[in-house]
Design an enzyme around this catalytic site. Structure first.
Site, PDB file in Angstrom:
ATOM      1  N   HIS A 177      -2.952  -6.108  15.936  1.00 43.80           N
ATOM      2  CA  HIS A 177      -4.220  -7.096  15.958  1.00 43.80           C
ATOM      3  C   HIS A 177      -4.255  -6.815  17.242  1.00 43.80           C
ATOM      4  O   HIS A 177      -4.082  -6.764  18.376  1.00 43.80           O
ATOM      5  CB  HIS A 177      -3.978  -8.326  15.533  1.00 43.80           C
ATOM      6  CG  HIS A 177      -3.388  -8.728  14.059  1.00 43.80           C
ATOM      7  ND1 HIS A 177      -3.633  -8.258  13.457  1.00 43.80           N
ATOM      8  CD2 HIS A 177      -3.348  -9.713  14.018  1.00 43.80           C
ATOM      9  CE1 HIS A 177      -4.292  -8.742  12.108  1.00 43.80           C
ATOM     10  NE2 HIS A 177      -3.201  -9.809  12.598  1.00 43.80           N
ATOM     11  N   CYS A 224       1.239 -14.079  12.452  1.00 42.06           N
ATOM     12  CA  CYS A 224       1.080 -13.315  13.160  1.00 42.06           C
ATOM     13  C   CYS A 224      -0.172 -13.200  14.112  1.00 42.06           C
ATOM     14  O   CYS A 224       0.148 -13.102  15.496  1.00 42.06           O
ATOM     15  CB  CYS A 224       0.778 -11.340  12.374  1.00 42.06           C
ATOM     16  SG  CYS A 224      -0.474 -12.114  11.825  1.00 42.06           S
ATOM     17  N   SER A 270       9.469  -5.583  -9.514  1.00 48.68           N
ATOM     18  CA  SER A 270      10.051  -3.450  -8.536  1.00 48.68           C
ATOM     19  C   SER A 270      11.398  -3.635  -8.933  1.00 48.68           C
ATOM     20  O   SER A 270      12.098  -3.397  -7.720  1.00 48.68           O
ATOM     21  CB  SER A 270      10.010  -4.908  -6.712  1.00 48.68           C
ATOM     22  OG  SER A 270       8.733  -5.093  -6.587  1.00 48.68           O
TER      23      SER A 270
HETATM   24  C1  2RA Z   1      -3.745 -11.719   8.098  1.00 56.87           C
HETATM   25  N1  2RA Z   1      -2.035 -13.351   9.512  1.00 56.87           N
HETATM   26  O1  2RA Z   1      -3.689 -10.969   9.224  1.00 56.87           O
HETATM   27  C2  2RA Z   1      -2.715 -13.061   8.471  1.00 56.87           C
HETATM   28  C3  2RA Z   1      -1.435 -12.127   7.463  1.00 56.87           C
HETATM   29  N2  2RA Z   1      -0.279 -13.282   7.788  1.00 56.87           N
HETATM   30  O2  2RA Z   1      -4.489 -10.962   7.566  1.00 56.87           O
END
Ligand code: 2RA
Length: 339
Positions: free
Chosen positions: A247, A134, A40
């Protein structure tokens, strides 16, 4: 005269979100370096009305850098994180490389800021700080305020994880597959080697000998570290679902002390970085689309767990933007605490 900063992995989904969040929050950087792999290097980036050229990441990239935000995978963090620390840089690492290292604070600023209070940028003394996974961040943003009140003994989490967790390419493939399926064509399956559109599957992280996958064990281990509680029982089932960038997580909590749902709802309404969406009348609860590109984690479906006696348990449902609060925003809130 703010800090000189560097963004490592600037061309990736989280790297790009770092720039958005830095700008949205008027982060007071003196200078900024855009760093990425050789592939990049040379790309031009216009950021806050200035043109930058992406530089190839080397150990020398960190000379004079006060804070480096890393999101380029664990191997890059392992290879260049310590080198940056040696040059006096404070590294905020979004990878899992150092999260369980006992010398490295694992921090959600609204949850355990005390874990990093001894670290400041620009002192010439480098340090490593790890950004949690996350799904852990999103879960604990809602579970911790309740834990602080009534002490969680056991937490059961089922996650519904977005494509963004697997990177920008996975988001692109989800869109491509959806089109292909609707057009009656065979879906392109390069990222997950299976159909994702109109489907869901056990998270793509590798499965360990205990039958859990790595994503689930991150939830278990990171929760214990962030809560500084080796005894709390945690189990998780992580699922990849055809959603773009936020999520969703179903969380069941068993407490040491009774906690009724009204008190829980009040606690969450006053919790930093949390918004309560809990409207039973209109059946309106958190959704991934409503939290996408937003800072706050949304929580709803707050109810007494009727399988437990005497208000000892609660069920809640949480949604949070995986790229923002799940990664870039949390890391930059950590960086703000270094100033
Ligand atoms: C996912 N937590 O959501 C992992 C990547 N950060 O696949």
């Amino acid at each position: 005269d703010g800090p000189s900063i560097a963004v490592v992995g600037v061309t990736g989904a989280v790297g790009q979100e770092f720039l958005s969040v830095l700008s949205d929050r008027d982060f007071p950087y003196r200078s900024i370096k855009m760093l990425a792999s050789q592939r990049s290097a040379g790309r031009r980036i216009n950021f806050e009305d200035r043109d930058y050229v992406v530089e190839e990441l080397t150990a020398d990239s960190f000379d004079g850098v006060d804070i480096a935000l890393f999101s380029a995978g664990g191997s890059i963090s392992k290879k260049f994180g310590p080198a940056a620390v040696d040059r006096g840089t404070v590294v905020v690492d979004n990878s899992s490389a150092f999260r369980m290292d006992e010398k490295v604070p694992l921090v959600i600023p609204e949850v355990n800021p005390e874990a990093m209070q001894h670290i400041k940028a620009g002192t010439g003394k480098g340090a490593l700080i790890a950004n949690p996974n996350c799904s852990t961040i999103i879960c604990l943003m809602a579970a911790t305020p309740l834990h602080r009140r009534a002490k969680v003994l056991r937490m059961v989490v089922s996650t519904y994880q977005a494509a963004s967790g697997a990177g920008a390419a996975a988001m692109e493939e989800l869109e491509l597959q959806t089109r292909e399926v609707l057009e009656g064509k065979p879906p392109t399956c390069k990222i997950f080697n299976r159909q994702y559109a109109f489907n869901l599957f056990s998270h793509n992280a590798s499965v360990l000998s205990n039958g859990y996958n790595e994503e689930e064990m991150k939830m278990v281990k990171e929760t214990r570290k962030i809560w500084n509680d080796k005894d709390v029982k945690v189990t998780a089932t992580c699922i990849r679902v055809p959603v773009m960038r936020a999520h969703a997580e179903s969380v069941n909590l068993q407490f040491e002390n009774p906690l009724d749902e009204d008190t829980a709802r009040d606690i969450l309404k006053n919790a930093p970085g949390v918004v309560v969406i809990d409207d039973r009348e209109s059946n309106h609860f958190p959704t991934p689309l409503e939290v996408s590109n937003k800072d706050d984690v949304a929580v709803g479906r707050i109810r007494q767990d009727l399988s437990q006696d005497g208000n000892q348990g609660l069920d809640i449902f949480v949604c949070g933007d995986q790229i923002r609060k799940g990664a870039a925003l949390n890391a930059i809130q950590i960086a703000e605490m270094l100033l």
